[in-house]
Enzyme design. Structure first.
Site, PDB file in Angstrom:
ATOM      1  N   ASP A 148      -5.243   1.589   3.030  1.00 16.88           N
ATOM      2  CA  ASP A 148      -5.717   0.724   4.124  1.00 16.88           C
ATOM      3  C   ASP A 148      -5.300   1.222   5.511  1.00 16.88           C
ATOM      4  OD1 ASP A 148      -3.108   0.078   3.498  1.00 16.88           O
ATOM      5  OD2 ASP A 148      -3.354  -2.091   3.590  1.00 16.88           O
ATOM      6  N   LYS A 165       3.706  -5.360  -3.496  1.00 17.18           N
ATOM      7  CA  LYS A 165       3.123  -6.625  -3.028  1.00 17.18           C
ATOM      8  C   LYS A 165       2.722  -7.603  -4.132  1.00 17.18           C
ATOM      9  CE  LYS A 165       0.092  -4.195  -0.789  1.00 17.18           C
ATOM     10  NZ  LYS A 165      -0.953  -3.650   0.063  1.00 17.18           N
TER      11      LYS A 165
HETATM   12  C1  BGC Z   1       1.670  -0.310   0.167  1.00 11.34           C
HETATM   13  C2  BGC Z   1       0.875   0.550   1.127  1.00 11.34           C
HETATM   14  C3  BGC Z   1      -0.017  -0.303   1.995  1.00 11.34           C
HETATM   15  C4  BGC Z   1       0.792  -1.403   2.661  1.00 11.34           C
HETATM   16  C5  BGC Z   1      -0.046  -2.295   3.538  1.00 11.34           C
HETATM   17  C6  BGC Z   1       2.369  -1.427   0.908  1.00 11.34           C
HETATM   18  O1  BGC Z   1       2.989  -2.298  -0.006  1.00 11.34           O
HETATM   19  O2  BGC Z   1       2.622   0.459  -0.514  1.00 11.34           O
HETATM   20  O3  BGC Z   1       0.121   1.521   0.430  1.00 11.34           O
HETATM   21  O4  BGC Z   1      -0.615   0.509   2.973  1.00 11.34           O
HETATM   22  O5  BGC Z   1       1.437  -2.178   1.678  1.00 11.34           O
HETATM   23  O6  BGC Z   1      -1.049  -2.936   2.830  1.00 11.34           O
END
Ligand code: BGC
Length: 465
Positions: free
Chosen positions: A186, A150
């Site tokens: 989360d 992200k």
């Molecule tokens: C992450 C997860 C997270 C999800 C939602 C993903 O990019 O790898 O760990 O739960 O985003 O936030």
């Protein structure tokens, strides 16, 4: 064109669900997990709430563009999780891609500010840390970052224990200390905070900037953790589904470009077809192509439309709104400096619908896979379960949730699923995980004490004889 590239038939969705089913098993396996695209990470959360949890906690939440500190109170009487206070610290983009030391120094400084302004600096409240990235958890307080996702890419954190980095940053300051730490994804936070309200909540799902889900798996199937009894929450990290090329048949050239232009090419394939960080960009690329092919805006693009990431995912929700959708579309197109007519705006709405529907249906297929797995695990004819959900795409898009549910009904017809939208699960859930751990410890202490009493009684009886 749209339906050819983006529409997924029921059969295709079933195939996708079947591929994910196999990948879940690979991820759980002792010898297959290290190569598995879907990581299936043990979380060391062994129970969901039973409604008797209580206490005061601190929570940290890092996973999007902001970092938050919260003071949370769990109240047994009303089965409520109260957010007493919270504070947001922005994480500047440079910091998201700077050094880990800078990031954790910033986190430690925000936490100190919060403690100071709430007169909490002398208390050592237990701390839940929602860290929404894939972590290999060794224990509830030892959590090694596998990779950033992200848009984060801080150096020196991948492969390291996040709790250790946080504690080191606090030690570097030297002006305060923290108590026990529980690390939480989360999805887990969402499942746990919804689980306090509805004790049949055993799946947590996020469809926001990123996407992911967790669920309660039978311990006997979690081959990487000792013990066979009971259950453990597994963080699937389903965003990585397809990283071995298994989704190539449904990836379009637009998905390939989004992946290549991202800061983490080749990873989180499924996430890049689904989540908020990427949907707007897929739409933009498609609009550029349709314009260049002379099918939109009289063949004329604009500087704004040609700017990567300029088309935000929130525009998709506005454009697809039932009542004001057309008007909103025209506003967005004008803002982008495009010369549109009514047909153009209708086509743009169709494009947004094609992309968001594909996302909702893929998520639906993945969720159906989890529900089916839980049902088969428990050898039940029908499964009744609740899914805690959070994330802006799910919450804000006008028909995303409906489409997702319809897909789940189609692919998991023997599962009755209730959807519970989480209110701040990432914040409150971390506190909930800590509260459940304390409750389990309390209960096992009581059990030991009462065992002790029975032993004494037996001894007394023996003496009487
Ligand atoms: C992450 C997860 C997270 C999800 C939602 C993903 O990019 O790898 O760990 O739960 O985003 O936030």
């Amino acid at each position: 064109f749209l339906s050819l590239r983006f529409h997924l038939t029921r059969e295709k969705l079933q195939e996708v669900s079947e591929r994910l089913r196999k990948d879940l098993i690979r991820g759980l396996g002792k010898h297959s997990h290290h190569k598995a695209p879907v990581k299936m990470l043990p979380t060391f959360v062994r129970a969901t709430p039973d409604g008797t949890e209580k206490g005061d906690f601190l929570a940290l939440d890092l996973g999007g563009t902001n970092f938050r500190v919260l003071h949370v109170r769990v109240m047994e009487e009303q089965q409520r999780v109260l957010k007493m206070d919270s504070q947001i610290c922005a994480i500047p983009k440079e910091m998201m891609q700077g050094t880990g030391e800078q990031l954790f120094d910033h986190i430690a400084a925000c936490l100190y500010d919060f403690l100071l302004s709430h007169n909490l600096e002398r208390e050592t409240l237990p701390l839940g840390f929602t860290f929404s990235f894939p972590c290999e958890q060794k224990e509830i307080d030892k959590s090694i970052l596998i990779r950033w996702t992200k848009g984060f890419n801080c150096s020196g954190v991948e492969g390291e224990d996040v709790v250790k980095l946080l504690k080191e940053a606090i030690r570097r300051r030297g002006d305060y200390d923290i108590g026990s730490v529980a690390m939480v994804n989360d999805t887990v936070g969402t499942m746990m905070s919804c689980g306090f309200r509805d004790q049949s909540c055993e799946i947590g799902m996020i469809i926001g900037t990123g996407t992911n889900a967790c669920y309660m798996e039978e311990m006997k199937n979690v081959k990487r953790v000792e013990g066979e009894a009971g259950r453990m929450c597994i963080n699937t990290e389903w965003g990585g589904f397809g990283d071995d090329g298994s989704l190539r048949d449904i990836q379009t050239e637009f998905d390939v470009v989004v992946d290549e232009m991202s800061i983490n090419p080749g990873v989180h394939t499924f996430e890049k077809m689904i989540s908020g960080m990427y949907l707007g960009e897929i739409v933009r690329l498609l609009l550029v192509r349709l314009t260049e092919d002379g099918l939109l805006f009289g063949g004329r693009t604009s500087k704004a439309l040609l700017t990567p990431e300029a088309f935000e995912t929130k525009f998709i929700s506005e454009i697809e709104e039932q009542d004001n959708g057309l008007e909103n579309t025209q506003k967005v197109l004008s803002k982008f400096g495009l010369k549109w007519d009514t047909v153009d705006s209708c086509v743009v709405r169709l494009v947004c619908d094609a992309i968001s529907s594909r996302s909702a249906r893929l998520c639906g297929a993945a969720l159906a896979t989890l529900a089916n797995r839980i049902r088969v695990n428990r050898r039940q004819e029908r499964l009744k379960t609740t899914v805690g959900v959070d994330g802006t795409v799910y919450k804000k898009h006008p028909n995303f949730s409906e489409e997702l549910r319809a897909t789940v009904r189609l692919l998991a017809p023997k599962c009755d699923i209730t959807f519970l939208v989480s209110e701040d699960g990432s914040g409150k859930g971390a506190a909930m995980v800590t509260a459940v751990a304390q409750r389990l410890a309390r209960q096992s202490r009581l059990l030991e004490e009462s065992d002790g009493e029975t032993d004494d009684e037996e001894e007394e009886e023996e003496e009487d004889q």
